[in-house]
Design a protein around this motif. Structure first.
Motif, mmCIF file in Angstrom:
data_model
loop_
_atom_site.group_PDB
_atom_site.id
_atom_site.type_symbol
_atom_site.label_atom_id
_atom_site.label_comp_id
_atom_site.label_asym_id
_atom_site.label_seq_id
_atom_site.Cartn_x
_atom_site.Cartn_y
_atom_site.Cartn_z
ATOM 1 N N LEU A 67 0.717 -1.109 0.132
ATOM 2 C CA LEU A 67 -0.065 0.011 0.124
ATOM 3 C C LEU A 67 0.878 1.270 0.144
ATOM 4 C CD1 LEU A 67 -3.211 0.992 0.379
ATOM 5 C CD2 LEU A 67 -2.698 1.258 2.650
ATOM 6 N N VAL A 68 0.647 1.997 -1.159
ATOM 7 C CA VAL A 68 1.489 3.247 -1.132
ATOM 8 C C VAL A 68 0.736 4.491 -1.054
ATOM 9 C CG1 VAL A 68 3.349 4.298 -2.746
ATOM 10 C CG2 VAL A 68 3.095 1.951 -2.860
ATOM 11 N N ASN A 69 1.225 5.516 -0.189
ATOM 12 C CA ASN A 69 0.573 6.706 -0.049
ATOM 13 C C ASN A 69 1.031 7.719 -1.247
ATOM 14 O OD1 ASN A 69 3.101 7.799 0.908
ATOM 15 N ND2 ASN A 69 2.237 7.946 2.963
ATOM 16 N N ALA A 70 0.637 8.966 -1.019
ATOM 17 C CA ALA A 70 0.795 10.221 -1.953
ATOM 18 C C ALA A 70 2.078 10.432 -2.072
ATOM 19 C CB ALA A 70 -0.212 11.260 -1.768
ATOM 20 N N ASP A 71 2.970 10.041 -1.005
ATOM 21 C CA ASP A 71 4.172 10.557 -0.948
ATOM 22 C C ASP A 71 5.186 9.290 -1.470
ATOM 23 O OD1 ASP A 71 3.963 12.888 0.422
ATOM 24 O OD2 ASP A 71 3.735 11.959 2.290
ATOM 25 N N GLY A 72 4.628 8.332 -1.929
ATOM 26 C CA GLY A 72 5.259 7.167 -2.242
ATOM 27 C C GLY A 72 5.991 6.284 -1.360
ATOM 28 N N HIS A 73 5.391 6.408 -0.201
ATOM 29 C CA HIS A 73 5.948 5.571 1.010
ATOM 30 C C HIS A 73 5.093 4.374 1.203
ATOM 31 C CE1 HIS A 73 8.141 9.263 3.062
ATOM 32 N NE2 HIS A 73 8.655 8.921 1.869
ATOM 33 N N VAL A 74 5.380 3.259 1.925
ATOM 34 C CA VAL A 74 4.812 1.956 2.126
ATOM 35 C C VAL A 74 4.360 1.713 3.319
ATOM 36 C CG1 VAL A 74 5.105 -0.397 1.655
ATOM 37 C CG2 VAL A 74 6.145 0.973 0.200
ATOM 38 N N PHE A 75 3.246 1.386 3.634
ATOM 39 C CA PHE A 75 2.487 1.106 4.830
ATOM 40 C C PHE A 75 3.134 -0.485 5.207
ATOM 41 C CE2 PHE A 75 -0.607 -1.295 7.641
ATOM 42 C CZ PHE A 75 -0.918 -0.321 8.446
ATOM 43 N N VAL A 76 3.537 -0.205 6.618
ATOM 44 C CA VAL A 76 3.927 -1.438 7.289
ATOM 45 C C VAL A 76 3.410 -1.486 8.757
ATOM 46 C CG1 VAL A 76 6.205 -1.661 5.923
ATOM 47 C CG2 VAL A 76 6.156 -0.597 8.089
ATOM 48 N N GLY A 77 3.248 -2.702 9.370
ATOM 49 C CA GLY A 77 2.738 -2.706 10.484
ATOM 50 C C GLY A 77 3.490 -3.590 11.547
ATOM 51 N N GLN A 78 3.590 -3.473 12.758
ATOM 52 C CA GLN A 78 4.339 -3.895 13.710
ATOM 53 C C GLN A 78 3.425 -5.226 14.104
ATOM 54 O OE1 GLN A 78 7.450 -4.216 15.058
ATOM 55 N NE2 GLN A 78 6.727 -5.622 16.407
ATOM 56 N N ARG A 79 3.695 -6.420 14.116
ATOM 57 C CA ARG A 79 3.127 -7.724 14.435
ATOM 58 C C ARG A 79 2.834 -7.672 16.081
ATOM 59 N NH1 ARG A 79 2.168 -11.726 11.063
ATOM 60 N NH2 ARG A 79 1.581 -13.040 13.026
ATOM 61 N N ARG A 80 1.547 -7.855 16.320
ATOM 62 C CA ARG A 80 1.289 -8.072 17.780
ATOM 63 C C ARG A 80 2.089 -9.089 18.617
ATOM 64 N NH1 ARG A 80 -3.206 -5.111 19.659
ATOM 65 N NH2 ARG A 80 -3.633 -6.834 21.128
ATOM 66 N N ASP A 81 2.412 -10.138 17.736
ATOM 67 C CA ASP A 81 2.765 -11.282 18.819
ATOM 68 C C ASP A 81 4.300 -11.477 18.643
ATOM 69 O OD1 ASP A 81 3.352 -11.703 15.619
ATOM 70 O OD2 ASP A 81 2.263 -13.659 15.576
ATOM 71 N N ARG A 82 4.913 -10.190 18.500
ATOM 72 C CA ARG A 82 6.435 -10.231 18.713
ATOM 73 C C ARG A 82 6.841 -9.180 19.903
ATOM 74 N NH1 ARG A 82 6.120 -13.764 15.667
ATOM 75 N NH2 ARG A 82 7.161 -14.212 13.683
ATOM 76 N N ASP A 83 8.000 -9.546 20.434
ATOM 77 C CA ASP A 83 8.565 -8.826 21.467
ATOM 78 C C ASP A 83 9.473 -7.954 20.879
ATOM 79 O OD1 ASP A 83 7.133 -9.895 23.488
ATOM 80 O OD2 ASP A 83 8.382 -11.310 23.827
ATOM 81 N N GLN A 84 10.002 -8.099 19.920
ATOM 82 C CA GLN A 84 10.910 -7.062 19.004
ATOM 83 C C GLN A 84 10.472 -6.486 17.660
ATOM 84 O OE1 GLN A 84 14.266 -9.716 18.682
ATOM 85 N NE2 GLN A 84 13.244 -10.952 17.399
ATOM 86 N N ASP A 85 11.005 -5.751 17.142
ATOM 87 C CA ASP A 85 10.559 -5.239 15.986
ATOM 88 C C ASP A 85 10.224 -6.210 14.757
ATOM 89 O OD1 ASP A 85 10.523 -2.771 16.860
ATOM 90 O OD2 ASP A 85 12.376 -2.017 15.790
ATOM 91 N N ALA A 86 9.069 -6.293 14.282
ATOM 92 C CA ALA A 86 8.808 -7.191 13.163
ATOM 93 C C ALA A 86 7.820 -6.612 12.310
ATOM 94 C CB ALA A 86 8.139 -8.713 13.825
ATOM 95 N N TRP A 87 8.158 -5.842 11.596
ATOM 96 C CA TRP A 87 7.414 -4.987 10.593
ATOM 97 C C TRP A 87 7.061 -5.835 9.090
ATOM 98 C CZ3 TRP A 87 5.671 -0.486 12.546
ATOM 99 C CH2 TRP A 87 6.171 0.178 13.655
ATOM 100 N N GLN A 88 5.821 -5.501 8.896
ATOM 101 C CA GLN A 88 5.563 -6.345 7.546
ATOM 102 C C GLN A 88 4.299 -5.804 6.673
ATOM 103 O OE1 GLN A 88 4.499 -10.271 8.969
ATOM 104 N NE2 GLN A 88 2.154 -9.714 8.330
ATOM 105 N N MET A 89 4.305 -5.802 5.742
ATOM 106 C CA MET A 89 2.988 -5.247 4.836
ATOM 107 C C MET A 89 1.755 -6.265 5.249
ATOM 108 S SD MET A 89 4.646 -4.098 1.252
ATOM 109 C CE MET A 89 5.828 -5.352 0.878
ATOM 110 N N PRO A 90 0.531 -5.653 5.041
ATOM 111 C CA PRO A 90 -0.452 -6.585 5.029
ATOM 112 C C PRO A 90 -0.300 -7.589 4.170
ATOM 113 C CG PRO A 90 -1.229 -4.334 4.986
ATOM 114 C CD PRO A 90 0.301 -4.218 4.625
ATOM 115 N N GLN A 91 -0.947 -8.879 4.707
ATOM 116 C CA GLN A 91 -0.970 -10.059 4.085
ATOM 117 C C GLN A 91 -1.936 -11.061 4.663
ATOM 118 O OE1 GLN A 91 3.428 -11.533 4.527
ATOM 119 N NE2 GLN A 91 2.438 -13.118 5.783
ATOM 120 N N GLY A 92 -2.339 -12.216 3.815
ATOM 121 C CA GLY A 92 -3.064 -13.096 4.524
ATOM 122 C C GLY A 92 -3.529 -14.126 3.564
#
Length: 211
Positions: A67-92
């Motif tokens: 998912l890309v916004n008007a600035d050309g940047h990409v959406f990433v989310g921090q997974r809830r089931d991690r105690d450390q950084d684990a960013w990812q794009m939406p998937q399923g």
């Protein structure tokens, strides 16, 4: 989303102290837990699998969303089931009989709250991109039925506003989110997914200027 379509990592609940007199053995065993002698309820570890056994497993059909916004940047989310950084794009995961694009739009809304009306589908990968789970995770994810996932990725342009993003969904996947420049994306992803993320970035490179 994890469970209804999402990657894909072992969840380790915080141990709970319970009384052996108030919890019947068949109940917690059926739920995949063991009760220790001191009353701690812990997840039951699945039996180890050999590399040869894992190699015989199929990949789980899955979709991913860049998912890309008007600035050309990409959406990433921090997974809830991690105690450390684990960013990812939406998937399923893709449900039986579901078209991949429909699945991508569904997963995006389920994980971020962003409705299909706020995005435009720009492009998709020509084929499905596979990745393998670390060997120690395979027995504990999806009941040990898959070696990893093969993903059809979609590039979506977001023409809504950030206040549409809502992580407090019915089945929350992320605890935080951010927009990342494309050149920072791969370095912020868990190592075993970096190869497929690199392939996604390369597949959509010509569209970033217009996304």
């Amino acid at each position: 989303m994890y469970g209804t379509g999402q990657f894909c990592a072992a969840v380790h609940p915080k141990p709970a102290v319970l009384s052996r007199t108030t919890l019947r053995k068949p109940i917690y065993m059926a739920a995949g837990f063991v009760l220790t002698p001191v009353g701690l309820l812990l997840p039951r570890k699945a039996p180890d699998m050999t590399p040869d056994e894992i190699a015989q497993l199929p990949y789980r059909p899955c979709v991913g969303v860049m998912l890309v916004n008007a600035d050309g940047h990409v959406f990433v989310g921090q997974r809830r089931d991690r105690d450390q950084d684990a960013w990812q794009m939406p998937q399923g995961g893709v449900e039986k009989g579901e078209h991949a694009e429909v699945a991508a739009l569904r997963e995006l809304e389920e994980e971020t709250g962003i409705p299909p009306s706020s995005v435009t589908v720009v492009a998709q990968t020509e084929g499905w991109l596979p990745y393998d789970l670390p060997v120690d995770l395979v027995p504990n994810i999806w009941k040990g039925q898959f070696r990893g996932q093969e993903q059809k990725w979609f590039l979506l342009r977001f023409h809504g506003s950030d206040d549409e993003i809502n992580l407090d969904t019915e089945h929350p996947e992320f605890s935080d989110w951010r927009w990342l420049p494309v050149h920072d994306l791969v370095d912020n992803i868990v190592p075993f997914k970096r190869e497929v993320y690199t392939a996604v970035v390369n597949a959509f490179a010509d569209h970033f200027a217009n996304a």
